[in-house]
Design a protein around this motif. Sequence first.
Motif, mmCIF file in Angstrom:
data_model
loop_
_atom_site.group_PDB
_atom_site.id
_atom_site.type_symbol
_atom_site.label_atom_id
_atom_site.label_comp_id
_atom_site.label_asym_id
_atom_site.label_seq_id
_atom_site.Cartn_x
_atom_site.Cartn_y
_atom_site.Cartn_z
ATOM 1 N N LEU A 114 0.825 -1.212 0.000
ATOM 2 C CA LEU A 114 0.000 0.000 0.000
ATOM 3 C C LEU A 114 0.860 1.264 0.000
ATOM 4 N N LYS A 115 1.924 1.253 0.777
ATOM 5 C CA LYS A 115 2.788 2.436 0.861
ATOM 6 C C LYS A 115 3.554 2.672 -0.435
ATOM 7 N N SER A 116 3.991 1.586 -1.066
ATOM 8 C CA SER A 116 4.783 1.731 -2.294
ATOM 9 C C SER A 116 3.926 1.666 -3.555
ATOM 10 N N LYS A 117 2.640 1.383 -3.375
ATOM 11 C CA LYS A 117 1.708 1.192 -4.490
ATOM 12 C C LYS A 117 2.179 0.079 -5.427
ATOM 13 N N ALA A 118 2.752 -0.956 -4.813
ATOM 14 C CA ALA A 118 3.241 -2.120 -5.562
ATOM 15 C C ALA A 118 2.067 -3.001 -5.983
ATOM 16 N N SER A 119 2.312 -3.810 -6.991
ATOM 17 C CA SER A 119 1.288 -4.737 -7.475
ATOM 18 C C SER A 119 1.465 -6.105 -6.831
ATOM 19 N N ILE A 120 0.357 -6.692 -6.440
ATOM 20 C CA ILE A 120 0.327 -8.086 -5.994
ATOM 21 C C ILE A 120 -0.832 -8.721 -6.749
ATOM 22 N N ALA A 121 -0.520 -9.496 -7.763
ATOM 23 C CA ALA A 121 -1.527 -10.014 -8.692
ATOM 24 C C ALA A 121 -2.701 -10.692 -7.986
ATOM 25 N N LYS A 122 -2.424 -11.497 -6.949
ATOM 26 C CA LYS A 122 -3.486 -12.263 -6.289
ATOM 27 C C LYS A 122 -4.541 -11.379 -5.624
ATOM 28 N N ILE A 123 -4.171 -10.151 -5.252
ATOM 29 C CA ILE A 123 -5.122 -9.272 -4.549
ATOM 30 C C ILE A 123 -5.205 -7.893 -5.201
ATOM 31 N N GLN A 124 -4.802 -7.787 -6.469
ATOM 32 C CA GLN A 124 -4.707 -6.470 -7.095
ATOM 33 C C GLN A 124 -6.032 -5.706 -7.122
ATOM 34 N N VAL A 125 -7.119 -6.398 -7.342
ATOM 35 C CA VAL A 125 -8.422 -5.728 -7.379
ATOM 36 C C VAL A 125 -8.729 -5.085 -6.029
ATOM 37 N N ILE A 126 -8.433 -5.803 -4.945
ATOM 38 C CA ILE A 126 -8.678 -5.260 -3.607
ATOM 39 C C ILE A 126 -7.723 -4.096 -3.332
ATOM 40 N N LEU A 127 -6.450 -4.244 -3.720
ATOM 41 C CA LEU A 127 -5.476 -3.159 -3.540
ATOM 42 C C LEU A 127 -5.929 -1.895 -4.258
ATOM 43 N N ASP A 128 -6.405 -2.053 -5.489
ATOM 44 C CA ASP A 128 -6.886 -0.893 -6.252
ATOM 45 C C ASP A 128 -8.057 -0.210 -5.539
ATOM 46 N N ASP A 129 -8.977 -1.018 -4.995
ATOM 47 C CA ASP A 129 -10.103 -0.457 -4.222
ATOM 48 C C ASP A 129 -9.599 0.317 -3.010
ATOM 49 N N ILE A 130 -8.652 -0.271 -2.277
ATOM 50 C CA ILE A 130 -8.114 0.371 -1.072
ATOM 51 C C ILE A 130 -7.495 1.715 -1.424
ATOM 52 N N LEU A 131 -6.662 1.739 -2.460
ATOM 53 C CA LEU A 131 -5.984 2.989 -2.831
ATOM 54 C C LEU A 131 -6.973 4.047 -3.307
ATOM 55 N N GLU A 132 -8.020 3.633 -4.007
ATOM 56 C CA GLU A 132 -9.049 4.585 -4.449
ATOM 57 C C GLU A 132 -9.818 5.150 -3.246
ATOM 58 N N LEU A 133 -10.180 4.285 -2.322
ATOM 59 C CA LEU A 133 -10.877 4.747 -1.114
ATOM 60 C C LEU A 133 -9.987 5.692 -0.301
ATOM 61 N N ALA A 134 -8.713 5.364 -0.195
ATOM 62 C CA ALA A 134 -7.776 6.189 0.583
ATOM 63 C C ALA A 134 -7.605 7.574 -0.026
ATOM 64 N N ARG A 135 -7.665 7.666 -1.346
ATOM 65 C CA ARG A 135 -7.536 8.979 -2.012
ATOM 66 C C ARG A 135 -8.662 9.928 -1.617
ATOM 67 N N ASN A 136 -9.807 9.365 -1.248
ATOM 68 C CA ASN A 136 -10.965 10.180 -0.887
ATOM 69 C C ASN A 136 -11.025 10.552 0.596
ATOM 70 N N ILE A 137 -10.002 10.179 1.359
ATOM 71 C CA ILE A 137 -9.941 10.530 2.781
ATOM 72 C C ILE A 137 -8.733 11.438 2.972
ATOM 73 N N SER A 138 -8.981 12.652 3.452
ATOM 74 C CA SER A 138 -7.848 13.557 3.648
ATOM 75 C C SER A 138 -7.054 13.126 4.876
ATOM 76 N N ASN A 139 -5.738 13.201 4.760
ATOM 77 C CA ASN A 139 -4.821 12.827 5.841
ATOM 78 C C ASN A 139 -5.051 11.390 6.302
ATOM 79 N N CYS A 140 -4.768 10.479 5.416
ATOM 80 C CA CYS A 140 -4.948 9.056 5.677
ATOM 81 C C CYS A 140 -3.607 8.365 5.439
ATOM 82 N N GLY A 141 -3.230 7.455 6.327
ATOM 83 C CA GLY A 141 -1.975 6.745 6.152
ATOM 84 C C GLY A 141 -2.065 5.309 6.625
#
Length: 193
Positions: free
Chosen positions: A113-140
């Motif tokens: 999540l921190k490096s925005k690396a790809s993990i094929a087995k869970i990539q769809v979930i990772l993409d969802d997480i990063l999109e949701l995180a973009r919509n929260i100000s000051n999120c880490g």
Amino acid sequence: METEFADVAEEPAISSIHDRRTVRRVTWRPPPPGWIKCNVDAAFLEVFFGGATAAVFRDHAGNLLTASNSKIAASSPLAAEALAVRKALIIAKNFQLKRIIFESDSLILIQALKSKASIAKIQVILDDILELARNISNCGFTWVPREGNALAHEVAKLTADGSLRQNWPRCKPQVIMNILKEEHYMSLQLTNR
């Protein structure tokens, strides 16, 4: 010779006792004032291809703000951990929370999540997480050893085995109360140093 042997034989025992005393115990640490910390965890049951997730939201004083636990279907422990973070982000978005730290004991997931690396087995979930995180100000995202994630770990474990209900924040079982008390005490110790 016997005296010399006894002296040498006692040295490691004495030093190992000393080493144990100096080792710091890892525990939950509160977020800075004005921030919220959400500890997440998952329990994975391979035989059922599923398990449970837990998300526990607390303020800088260690007060339990809200929490979530649910059973899930997942293909691996990493997928279960990612689903737990995704669910926590959805809750944070729904409550319009800002200034929030998501903490997990899954090092691989947090690094991805921190490096925005790809993990094929869970990539769809990772993409969802990063999109949701973009919509929260000051999120880490931060990693914590399992000992620092005790409450979320216990909630996920108890949910997976069916012994914890959805309303547990209102009707806390004794094991949960004990963890909350211990972590509150430890956080007071940390702030008084």
